[in-house]
Design a protein around this motif. Structure first.
Motif, PDB file in Angstrom:
ATOM      1  N   ARG A   3      -5.024  -5.065 -12.274  1.00  0.00           N
ATOM      2  CA  ARG A   3      -3.708  -5.276 -11.454  1.00  0.00           C
ATOM      3  C   ARG A   3      -3.179  -3.878 -11.017  1.00  0.00           C
ATOM      4  NH1 ARG A   3      -0.378  -9.601  -9.448  1.00  0.00           N
ATOM      5  NH2 ARG A   3      -2.034 -10.530  -9.804  1.00  0.00           N
ATOM      6  N   SER A   4      -3.161  -2.913 -11.911  1.00  0.00           N
ATOM      7  CA  SER A   4      -2.504  -1.622 -11.653  1.00  0.00           C
ATOM      8  C   SER A   4      -3.222  -1.092 -10.589  1.00  0.00           C
ATOM      9  CB  SER A   4      -2.410  -0.930 -12.753  1.00  0.00           C
ATOM     10  OG  SER A   4      -3.873  -0.726 -13.259  1.00  0.00           O
ATOM     11  N   GLU A   5      -4.696  -0.904 -10.700  1.00  0.00           N
ATOM     12  CA  GLU A   5      -5.525  -0.556  -9.729  1.00  0.00           C
ATOM     13  C   GLU A   5      -5.044  -1.117  -8.037  1.00  0.00           C
ATOM     14  OE1 GLU A   5      -9.381   0.855 -12.132  1.00  0.00           O
ATOM     15  OE2 GLU A   5      -9.334  -1.327 -11.295  1.00  0.00           O
ATOM     16  N   ILE A   6      -5.050  -2.444  -8.043  1.00  0.00           N
ATOM     17  CA  ILE A   6      -4.637  -2.885  -6.820  1.00  0.00           C
ATOM     18  C   ILE A   6      -3.322  -2.875  -6.229  1.00  0.00           C
ATOM     19  CG2 ILE A   6      -4.519  -5.323  -5.901  1.00  0.00           C
ATOM     20  CD1 ILE A   6      -6.397  -6.477  -7.934  1.00  0.00           C
ATOM     21  N   ARG A   7      -2.440  -2.703  -7.367  1.00  0.00           N
ATOM     22  CA  ARG A   7      -1.097  -2.430  -6.952  1.00  0.00           C
ATOM     23  C   ARG A   7      -0.999  -0.916  -6.282  1.00  0.00           C
ATOM     24  NH1 ARG A   7       1.401  -3.731 -11.428  1.00  0.00           N
ATOM     25  NH2 ARG A   7       2.231  -5.599 -10.499  1.00  0.00           N
ATOM     26  N   GLU A   8      -1.707   0.123  -6.853  1.00  0.00           N
ATOM     27  CA  GLU A   8      -1.871   1.517  -6.239  1.00  0.00           C
ATOM     28  C   GLU A   8      -2.267   1.351  -4.925  1.00  0.00           C
ATOM     29  OE1 GLU A   8      -3.731   5.785  -7.316  1.00  0.00           O
ATOM     30  OE2 GLU A   8      -4.239   4.111  -8.735  1.00  0.00           O
ATOM     31  N   LEU A   9      -3.243   0.447  -4.667  1.00  0.00           N
ATOM     32  CA  LEU A   9      -3.890   0.208  -3.359  1.00  0.00           C
ATOM     33  C   LEU A   9      -2.847   0.007  -2.439  1.00  0.00           C
ATOM     34  CD1 LEU A   9      -7.446  -1.104  -4.120  1.00  0.00           C
ATOM     35  CD2 LEU A   9      -7.059   1.115  -3.082  1.00  0.00           C
ATOM     36  N   ALA A  10      -2.193  -1.176  -2.785  1.00  0.00           N
ATOM     37  CA  ALA A  10      -1.199  -1.765  -1.945  1.00  0.00           C
ATOM     38  C   ALA A  10      -0.036  -0.643  -1.617  1.00  0.00           C
ATOM     39  CB  ALA A  10      -0.507  -2.900  -2.707  1.00  0.00           C
ATOM     40  N   PHE A  11       0.212   0.161  -2.525  1.00  0.00           N
ATOM     41  CA  PHE A  11       1.397   1.375  -2.515  1.00  0.00           C
ATOM     42  C   PHE A  11       0.631   2.204  -1.372  1.00  0.00           C
ATOM     43  CE2 PHE A  11       1.004   5.718  -3.642  1.00  0.00           C
ATOM     44  CZ  PHE A  11       2.517   6.169  -3.002  1.00  0.00           C
ATOM     45  N   LYS A  12      -0.684   2.615  -1.405  1.00  0.00           N
ATOM     46  CA  LYS A  12      -1.263   3.397  -0.391  1.00  0.00           C
ATOM     47  C   LYS A  12      -1.219   3.027   0.935  1.00  0.00           C
ATOM     48  CE  LYS A  12      -4.571   5.792  -3.501  1.00  0.00           C
ATOM     49  NZ  LYS A  12      -5.850   6.111  -3.974  1.00  0.00           N
ATOM     50  N   LEU A  13      -1.512   1.580   1.029  1.00  0.00           N
ATOM     51  CA  LEU A  13      -1.289   0.847   2.386  1.00  0.00           C
ATOM     52  C   LEU A  13       0.075   1.081   2.920  1.00  0.00           C
ATOM     53  CD1 LEU A  13      -2.392  -0.195   4.987  1.00  0.00           C
ATOM     54  CD2 LEU A  13      -2.327  -2.738   3.559  1.00  0.00           C
ATOM     55  N   ILE A  14       1.160   0.547   1.969  1.00  0.00           N
ATOM     56  CA  ILE A  14       2.505   0.865   2.215  1.00  0.00           C
ATOM     57  C   ILE A  14       2.752   2.135   2.907  1.00  0.00           C
ATOM     58  CG2 ILE A  14       4.747   0.521   1.484  1.00  0.00           C
ATOM     59  CD1 ILE A  14       3.757  -1.590  -0.664  1.00  0.00           C
ATOM     60  N   LYS A  39     -13.613  -5.440  -1.184  1.00  0.00           N
ATOM     61  CA  LYS A  39     -14.019  -6.888  -1.052  1.00  0.00           C
ATOM     62  C   LYS A  39     -13.641  -7.788  -2.028  1.00  0.00           C
ATOM     63  CE  LYS A  39     -18.302  -4.957   1.097  1.00  0.00           C
ATOM     64  NZ  LYS A  39     -18.101  -3.666   1.523  1.00  0.00           N
ATOM     65  N   ASN A  40     -12.979  -7.499  -3.064  1.00  0.00           N
ATOM     66  CA  ASN A  40     -12.340  -8.259  -4.183  1.00  0.00           C
ATOM     67  C   ASN A  40     -11.467  -9.088  -3.597  1.00  0.00           C
ATOM     68  OD1 ASN A  40     -10.495  -9.155  -6.138  1.00  0.00           O
ATOM     69  ND2 ASN A  40     -11.862  -8.073  -7.669  1.00  0.00           N
ATOM     70  N   GLN A  41     -11.607 -10.516  -3.451  1.00  0.00           N
ATOM     71  CA  GLN A  41     -10.727 -11.352  -2.788  1.00  0.00           C
ATOM     72  C   GLN A  41      -9.487 -11.567  -3.403  1.00  0.00           C
ATOM     73  OE1 GLN A  41     -11.907 -12.588   0.062  1.00  0.00           O
ATOM     74  NE2 GLN A  41      -9.689 -13.524   0.636  1.00  0.00           N
ATOM     75  N   SER A  42      -9.478 -11.479  -4.689  1.00  0.00           N
ATOM     76  CA  SER A  42      -7.874 -11.475  -5.087  1.00  0.00           C
ATOM     77  C   SER A  42      -7.118 -10.087  -5.012  1.00  0.00           C
ATOM     78  CB  SER A  42      -7.970 -11.679  -6.843  1.00  0.00           C
ATOM     79  OG  SER A  42      -8.597 -10.409  -7.491  1.00  0.00           O
ATOM     80  N   ALA A  43      -7.660  -8.958  -4.749  1.00  0.00           N
ATOM     81  CA  ALA A  43      -7.351  -7.895  -4.172  1.00  0.00           C
ATOM     82  C   ALA A  43      -6.951  -7.969  -2.871  1.00  0.00           C
ATOM     83  CB  ALA A  43      -8.145  -6.652  -4.687  1.00  0.00           C
ATOM     84  N   ILE A  44      -7.644  -8.513  -2.073  1.00  0.00           N
ATOM     85  CA  ILE A  44      -7.171  -8.573  -0.666  1.00  0.00           C
ATOM     86  C   ILE A  44      -6.085  -9.422  -0.399  1.00  0.00           C
ATOM     87  CG2 ILE A  44      -8.012  -9.586   1.549  1.00  0.00           C
ATOM     88  CD1 ILE A  44     -10.932  -8.403   0.675  1.00  0.00           C
ATOM     89  N   GLU A  45      -5.989 -10.657  -1.069  1.00  0.00           N
ATOM     90  CA  GLU A  45      -4.861 -11.344  -1.123  1.00  0.00           C
ATOM     91  C   GLU A  45      -3.655 -10.854  -1.544  1.00  0.00           C
ATOM     92  OE1 GLU A  45      -5.871 -15.081  -3.154  1.00  0.00           O
ATOM     93  OE2 GLU A  45      -7.565 -15.365  -1.775  1.00  0.00           O
ATOM     94  N   TYR A  46      -3.563 -10.139  -2.878  1.00  0.00           N
ATOM     95  CA  TYR A  46      -2.487  -9.484  -3.346  1.00  0.00           C
ATOM     96  C   TYR A  46      -1.924  -8.098  -2.308  1.00  0.00           C
ATOM     97  CZ  TYR A  46       0.174  -6.685  -6.629  1.00  0.00           C
ATOM     98  OH  TYR A  46       1.189  -5.773  -7.246  1.00  0.00           O
ATOM     99  N   ILE A  47      -2.932  -7.551  -1.760  1.00  0.00           N
ATOM    100  CA  ILE A  47      -2.383  -6.377  -0.747  1.00  0.00           C
ATOM    101  C   ILE A  47      -1.629  -7.175   0.496  1.00  0.00           C
ATOM    102  CG2 ILE A  47      -3.313  -4.809   0.751  1.00  0.00           C
ATOM    103  CD1 ILE A  47      -5.281  -3.981  -1.491  1.00  0.00           C
ATOM    104  N   LYS A  48      -2.570  -7.956   0.952  1.00  0.00           N
ATOM    105  CA  LYS A  48      -1.790  -8.939   2.012  1.00  0.00           C
ATOM    106  C   LYS A  48      -0.441  -9.370   1.786  1.00  0.00           C
ATOM    107  CE  LYS A  48      -5.919 -10.016   4.744  1.00  0.00           C
ATOM    108  NZ  LYS A  48      -6.780 -10.866   5.327  1.00  0.00           N
TER     109      LYS A  48
END
Length: 135
Positions: A3-14, A39-48
């Motif tokens: 989750r922390s890695e996905i959060r970091e990706l979301a931050f980068k896109l924001i 490609k991880n579906q839960s990561a994509i959903e979280y970021i979106k």
């Protein structure tokens, strides 16, 4: 993917969207996901969810940020990195009910990596004030 890695990706896109000030968010999300080979579906959903959720609630999120600032500070003075981290944290705390201790800790850690020397203290102080006012 944690989750922390996905959060970091979301931050980068924001952050990227904050810099670009683009109207076509869908296209930017698509490009970001492709460029980072996500490609991880839960990561994509979280970021979106984060991007669309922040976008839908941007006025209230910005108001929350402004209310947390001291009188000599204006939202325009906040670095884009700090602003992006605050938007992510406020969205997750207020709209996704992520426990504020977890969220603040992770966002402060991101501030230490990506922000200026004083970013982590600034983010921590602003979020502490926001959480205190929410209670």
């Amino acid at each position: 993917m944690k989750r922390s890695e996905i959060r970091e990706l979301a931050f980068k896109l924001i952050y990227s969207l904050e810099i670009q000030k683009t109207e076509n968010i869908d296209e930017q999300i698509k490009i970001f996901l492709e460029n980072n080979d996500i490609k991880n579906q839960s990561a994509i959903e979280y970021i979106k969810d984060c991007i669309y959720g922040i976008n839908q609630n941007i006025e209230k999120i910005n108001e929350t940020i402004e209310d947390s600032l001291t009188s000599e500070w204006k939202i325009e003075r906040i670095s884009k990195i700090n602003l992006s981290l605050l938007k992510l944290a406020i969205y997750e705390i207020k709209y996704k009910n992520i426990p504020y201790k977890v969220e603040i800790n992770e966002v402060v850690e991101l501030a230490k990596i990506y922000g200026e020397e004083s970013s982590s203290k600034f983010i921590n102080g602003a979020l502490a004030k926001i959480v205190k006012e929410m209670e």
